[in-house]
Design an enzyme around this catalytic site. Structure first.
Site, PDB file in Angstrom:
ATOM      1  N   CYS A   8       0.862  -1.177   0.000  1.00 53.54           N
ATOM      2  CA  CYS A   8       0.000   0.000   0.000  1.00 53.54           C
ATOM      3  C   CYS A   8       0.905   1.235   0.000  1.00 53.54           C
ATOM      4  O   CYS A   8       2.047   1.151  -0.430  1.00 53.54           O
ATOM      5  CB  CYS A   8      -0.995  -0.022   1.167  1.00 53.54           C
ATOM      6  SG  CYS A   8      -0.286   0.252   2.802  1.00 53.54           S
ATOM      7  N   ARG A  14      -3.510  -0.394   5.509  1.00 51.11           N
ATOM      8  CA  ARG A  14      -4.082  -1.471   4.709  1.00 51.11           C
ATOM      9  C   ARG A  14      -3.179  -2.680   4.554  1.00 51.11           C
ATOM     10  O   ARG A  14      -3.607  -3.815   4.803  1.00 51.11           O
ATOM     11  CB  ARG A  14      -4.487  -0.941   3.321  1.00 51.11           C
ATOM     12  CG  ARG A  14      -5.665  -0.008   3.360  1.00 51.11           C
ATOM     13  CD  ARG A  14      -5.868   0.686   2.043  1.00 51.11           C
ATOM     14  NE  ARG A  14      -4.778   1.649   1.835  1.00 51.11           N
ATOM     15  CZ  ARG A  14      -4.655   2.405   0.762  1.00 51.11           C
ATOM     16  NH1 ARG A  14      -5.517   2.305  -0.227  1.00 51.11           N
ATOM     17  NH2 ARG A  14      -3.664   3.267   0.656  1.00 51.11           N
ATOM     18  N   ASP A 120      -9.585  -6.688 -20.583  1.00 55.21           N
ATOM     19  CA  ASP A 120      -9.694  -5.231 -20.631  1.00 55.21           C
ATOM     20  C   ASP A 120      -8.544  -4.572 -19.872  1.00 55.21           C
ATOM     21  O   ASP A 120      -7.973  -3.578 -20.325  1.00 55.21           O
ATOM     22  CB  ASP A 120     -11.030  -4.765 -20.033  1.00 55.21           C
ATOM     23  CG  ASP A 120     -12.214  -4.996 -20.964  1.00 55.21           C
ATOM     24  OD1 ASP A 120     -12.009  -5.315 -22.152  1.00 55.21           O
ATOM     25  OD2 ASP A 120     -13.360  -4.853 -20.479  1.00 55.21           O
TER      26      ASP A 120
END
Length: 193
Positions: A8, A14, A120
């Site tokens: 992070c 986190r 994608d």
């Protein structure tokens, strides 16, 4: 034994929560893993956030050990799998350590494996790379490339876990819940590898 690195920003909220929660969940499942965490924009030795520690103690009965660690080549080389908390962390890491491309994902991207979305993402990353190269050469994306880039950005779901840093305890609770849900899926996925 699988070696997992969580990344992070400051390695005080986190990623230490992810590291601590995964260690505890793996222990409960009798799964052997080596887990570490690091930050893309930190210095070594900062304490884990007080609110992160409170949330960990409440959720799993364990507090995070250790202090912040700055991301470096040794950590990247050590890891079999690198899981970032946001797409920006992933991009930052790969700019510094392009050799880690085949083992670096956002946590949510890795556990929510939709092949169409992954295609994608790969296309979007290629367009970002082309854009950076063109910028370095003083060029611009073609209107078609820009349009496709914007279309992909709109279509790809968010893979970021919000940063609770400096927020109320409820922000830390929300991040921890999101992280824990993803880590349950991670362990299920690792059990099937």
């Amino acid at each position: 034994m699988k070696r997992i690195l969580f990344v992070c920003t400051g390695n005080t909220c986190r990623s230490p929560m992810a590291e601590t929660i995964l260690r505890e969940l793996a222990r409960r499942r009798n799964r052997e893993l080596e887990v570490r965490s690091a930050g893309v924009s930190t210095v070594d030795g900062l304490p884990v956030s007080v609110n992160a520690q409170k949330v960990l103690r409440r959720r799993i009965g364990v507090m995070a050990a250790g202090t912040s660690t700055a991301l470096d080549g040794g950590s990247v080389g050590w890891a079999d799998l690198i899981l970032t908390m946001t797409t920006d962390h992933k991009r930052h890491l790969l700019q510094r350590f392009p050799q880690a491309v085949d083992k670096t994902y956002t946590l949510k991207e890795f556990v929510d494996r939709d092949e169409a979305v992954l295609e994608d993402i790969a296309e979007l990353e290629t367009l970002y790379t082309e854009y950076q190269m063109k910028q370095a050469l003083g060029q611009q994306l073609t209107p078609e490339e820009r349009s496709r880039l914007l279309e992909l950005e709109r279509r790809i779901p968010g893979f970021d876990i919000a940063d609770p840093f400096g927020g109320p305890i409820s922000s830390y609770e929300q991040s921890a819940a999101e992280i824990e849900a993803a880590l349950q899926k991670l362990l299920d996925r690792l059990d099937n590898l």
